[in-house]
Design an enzyme around this catalytic site. Structure first.
Site, PDB file in Angstrom:
ATOM      1  N   GLU A 174       0.758  -1.554  -0.186  1.00  0.00           N
ATOM      2  CA  GLU A 174       0.257  -0.131  -0.002  1.00  0.00           C
ATOM      3  C   GLU A 174       0.632   1.390   0.007  1.00  0.00           C
ATOM      4  OE1 GLU A 174       0.393  -1.638   4.226  1.00  0.00           O
ATOM      5  OE2 GLU A 174       0.187  -2.337   2.425  1.00  0.00           O
ATOM      6  N   HIS A 223      -7.969  -3.368  -0.650  1.00  0.00           N
ATOM      7  CA  HIS A 223      -7.794  -3.937   0.346  1.00  0.00           C
ATOM      8  C   HIS A 223      -6.715  -2.590   0.433  1.00  0.00           C
ATOM      9  CE1 HIS A 223      -5.996  -5.689   3.954  1.00  0.00           C
ATOM     10  NE2 HIS A 223      -4.601  -5.250   3.718  1.00  0.00           N
ATOM     11  N   GLU A 224      -5.329  -3.017  -0.648  1.00  0.00           N
ATOM     12  CA  GLU A 224      -4.731  -1.944  -0.451  1.00  0.00           C
ATOM     13  C   GLU A 224      -4.830   0.315  -0.704  1.00  0.00           C
ATOM     14  OE1 GLU A 224      -2.090  -2.878   0.258  1.00  0.00           O
ATOM     15  OE2 GLU A 224      -2.595  -5.180  -0.469  1.00  0.00           O
ATOM     16  N   HIS A 273      -5.801   1.000   2.681  1.00  0.00           N
ATOM     17  CA  HIS A 273      -4.883   1.603   3.893  1.00  0.00           C
ATOM     18  C   HIS A 273      -4.180   2.654   3.835  1.00  0.00           C
ATOM     19  CE1 HIS A 273      -3.469  -1.992   5.385  1.00  0.00           C
ATOM     20  NE2 HIS A 273      -3.386  -3.369   4.132  1.00  0.00           N
ATOM     21  N   GLU A 308      -3.742  -4.316   9.852  1.00  0.00           N
ATOM     22  CA  GLU A 308      -4.559  -4.664   8.715  1.00  0.00           C
ATOM     23  C   GLU A 308      -6.705  -4.763   9.014  1.00  0.00           C
ATOM     24  OE1 GLU A 308      -3.179  -5.099   6.242  1.00  0.00           O
ATOM     25  OE2 GLU A 308      -1.465  -4.466   6.184  1.00  0.00           O
ATOM     26  N   ASP A 346       8.271 -10.457  11.155  1.00  0.00           N
ATOM     27  CA  ASP A 346       7.165 -10.237   9.879  1.00  0.00           C
ATOM     28  C   ASP A 346       6.504 -11.767  10.306  1.00  0.00           C
ATOM     29  OD1 ASP A 346       7.843  -8.881   7.573  1.00  0.00           O
ATOM     30  OD2 ASP A 346       9.459 -10.745   6.579  1.00  0.00           O
ATOM     31  N   TYR A 362      -5.605 -10.124  10.449  1.00  0.00           N
ATOM     32  CA  TYR A 362      -6.219  -9.345   9.222  1.00  0.00           C
ATOM     33  C   TYR A 362      -7.751  -9.456   9.444  1.00  0.00           C
ATOM     34  CZ  TYR A 362      -1.944  -8.653   6.372  1.00  0.00           C
ATOM     35  OH  TYR A 362      -0.507  -8.308   5.675  1.00  0.00           O
ATOM     36  N   ARG A 393       5.023 -14.967  -5.046  1.00  0.00           N
ATOM     37  CA  ARG A 393       3.838 -14.301  -4.305  1.00  0.00           C
ATOM     38  C   ARG A 393       4.032 -15.380  -2.927  1.00  0.00           C
ATOM     39  NH1 ARG A 393      -2.848 -12.512  -4.933  1.00  0.00           N
ATOM     40  NH2 ARG A 393      -3.326 -11.807  -2.814  1.00  0.00           N
ATOM     41  N   LYS A 434       1.803 -15.944  -0.396  1.00  0.00           N
ATOM     42  CA  LYS A 434       1.079 -16.360   0.076  1.00  0.00           C
ATOM     43  C   LYS A 434       0.416 -18.305  -0.858  1.00  0.00           C
ATOM     44  CE  LYS A 434      -4.292 -15.938  -0.671  1.00  0.00           C
ATOM     45  NZ  LYS A 434      -5.125 -14.834  -1.332  1.00  0.00           N
TER      46      LYS A 434
END
Length: 609
Positions: free
Chosen positions: A271, A295-296, A299, A318, A375, A383, A558, A560
């Protein structure tokens, strides 16, 4: 809004040496040259002091930087050499740069260069991009800004900046600032960021990039080959900004542009104010994955405007952002659409709690990450548990009251940092204390300082997923996959992911072949669908998908997606050796944020004696 006075003292940030410094920075003048051959940034960072004379020492965060010279500047700008030292290096925090401030110093100028292995910097060869030119991008969150900039790398410390960046003349440079929309023939670019930001929101990207406007204040940057697809995918961007403003007040950052990065970007999005970085894995073709952009965008209020004071308070960024994101999507596409997102988010939360452990303190909203890489706190807890708390509050006070509270919260604390204790004080004073017993019914302490999910957590449901469940029931009852095509014709990516998550883990390779023939999962261009499909194929030994799995792991960075797929591969009989072989080849394509996780996951077992 009440006139109550709220605490303004900042908690000590355990992840920044600079948080212990009495001297604070307020403005940065950056002059950098980008050297693709050496994989290095080199130049000067000049920091104006917010409180000159308050201390005889300025402390900055660094990690793997070479500090060449340091000068102190007086009020008239006259430079004098300044003594400096670097503390012993810590594997997570890096080194404190301690600069002696002579009397009268109002600024310091640091000449430095980065290491080729700087953790924030991803240097991509042309083969790793969508074009024929090299590419550079940064990822500063959580505490990686210090690997490309000597700074006070704490989310509770803000500064404005201006920058001059020199790049090869055929490449475009962008920052989270006022940006060019065309190439500079000289390769020199000038940037200005007038709104104060924390260091984790500093961003730089350099590559063969083009721009396409979407509205007077929104647009898309991408590699030329990607730009047409991205422009179509994000056509609703201005509508998103308008919907966000209707909910929680004016957008305060002037422009909102997106930069579509190459596939090695380790996150869905970042973001950075004015210029959100996004992964190309959300270019699904049907705009069904653009909730990530919502979402971004959210932010821009939650996080960028009001920022977590430390990474222990990450949920304040978040949790609000996820709640806000889904309100934007509901505004644009309806409640049924937003309900799907809430169900998927809830499933991810339950999976995370099971993985971490339901009694673990890492499932608290307010964390204690001192001594660890922050992290480790960037999980679905911040979130989705944070969002669930707000949904519970909404159910108790109603949307209008909650919306008024959130809008005033963003307005009151704009361009400030917020810690958990101060937020709870504000929440009680502005909302909870007005109604006796409300805090007890909310079960606030259990949400913020307790493990797992409190007993009053809301249960998400989705009518569109209920229809998917009916199709799953037909399939379980023996229906041929091809016969289900009419019922699935208008499904979004979310419905397909729910379908794949609902398939029994016992499906045979032959049964998967029937599904693949009907729905074309293996050849899908949708990363969310592939990440839900491939664990089934790996578990069942469905060989026709093997090449697609390996291609995906070699080209997509990514985190995720990478983590669950490597885990699924490791769980197969010959998977460990295969996973490590793929990773050895693919690792250069991944950002350090991803390799930091995957190196541990894929570490070879110790040899037997």
């Amino acid at each position: 809004m009440s006139e109550t006075t709220f605490p303004t003292t900042q908690p000590l940030d355990p992840h920044s040496y600079a948080s212990r410094s009495a001297a604070r920075v307020r403005h940065l003048t950056l002059n950098l040259t980008v050297d693709f051959d050496q994989k290095m940034l080199a130049g000067t960072a000049t920091w104006q002091l917010a409180n000159p004379g308050s201390s005889s020492e300025l402390v900055l965060d660094t990690r793997d930087l070479t500090i060449e010279t340091v000068e102190a500047l007086g009020a008239a700008g006259q430079p004098t050499p300044a003594a400096f030292t670097l503390d012993a290096a810590d594997a997570v925090l890096g080194q404190a740069l301690r600069i002696a401030l002579p009397a009268g110093a109002t600024a310091v100028r640091i000449a430095y260069r980065t290491a080729p292995t700087a953790a924030a910097l991803q240097w991509l060869a042309p083969a790793q991009t969508a074009g024929t030119q090299p590419f550079l991008f940064t990822q500063s969150q959580a505490i990686l800004a210090r690997t490309w900039l000597p700074c006070q790398d704490s989310p509770g410390i803000r500064f404005t900046y201006e920058a001059t960046v020199h790049v090869p003349a055929h490449l475009l440079a962008l920052m989270n600032a006022e940006n060019p929309q065309q190439l500079s023939p000289s390769g020199e670019y000038h940037f200005r960021m007038a709104q104060p930001i924390p260091a984790y929101l500093m961003a730089l990207a350099v590559g063969d990039l083009a721009f396409s406007p979407l509205s007077g204040r929104t647009g898309i940057y991408a590699e030329p080959a990607t730009l047409p697809v991205a422009t179509h995918e994000f056509a609703d961007l201005e509508k998103m900004v308008g919907a966000a403003e209707e909910l929680y007040g004016p957008y305060r950052w002037e422009r909102y542009d997106l930069l579509v990065l190459p596939p090695s970007f380790p996150f869905g999005g970042m973001e950075n104010p004015r210029l959100t970085f996004v992964t190309p894995t959300i270019l699904a073709g049907d705009r069904s994955l653009t909730s990530l952009v919502a979402h971004e965008l959210a932010h821009s209020w939650s996080g960028n405007l009001v920022t977590n004071a430390t990474w222990d308070d990450f949920w304040l960024n978040e949790g609000f952002t996820v709640y806000f994101e889904r309100r934007i999507m509901e505004h644009l596409y309806g409640r049924e659409y937003a309900d799907m997102l809430q169900v998927l988010g809830g499933a991810a939360l339950h999976h995370t709690i099971a993985e971490i452990g339901a009694t673990s303190p890492d499932t608290h909203l307010h964390l204690h990450l001192a001594g660890r890489d922050p992290d480790e706190g960037l999980t679905e807890i911040a979130y989705e548990k944070g969002c669930a708390l707000l949904l519970t509050l909404e159910s108790l006070v109603g949307r209008p009251r909650l919306d008024t509270f959130i809008k005033e919260y963003f307005a009151r604390f704009s361009f400030q940092a917020m810690d958990t204790a101060s937020f709870l004080h504000y929440l009680r004073a502005e909302l909870l204390d007005a109604e006796p017993g409300l805090e007890a019914r909310l079960n606030l302490a259990a949400w913020v300082h307790g493990p797992g999910l409190p007993s009053n957590a809301p249960a998400a449901t989705s009518s569109r997923f209920a229809a998917v469940d009916q199709v799953l029931g037909q399939l379980a009852g023996g229906a041929d996959a091809a016969s289900l095509l009419p019922a699935t014709a208008n499904w979004s990516s979310h419905e397909w992911v729910h379908f794949l998550h609902g398939l029994p883990a016992t499906r045979s390779a032959e049964e998967l072949a029937d599904l693949d023939a009907a729905f074309g999962f293996t050849n899908s261009g949708n990363a969310e669908i592939l990440t839900a499909w491939f664990p089934h194929t790996l578990r069942a030994g469905y060989a026709p998908a093997d090449a697609a799995v390996e291609k995906f792991l070699r080209h997509v960075g990514r985190r995720k997606f990478l983590v669950p797929l490597y885990r699924a591969l490791l769980a197969t009989p010959d998977g460990p050796a295969r996973a490590r072989a793929i990773y050895k080849e693919a690792r250069p394509n991944y950002h350090s944020v991803a390799t930091g996780t995957l190196d541990a996951l894929l570490a070879a077992p110790p040899a037997r004696e």
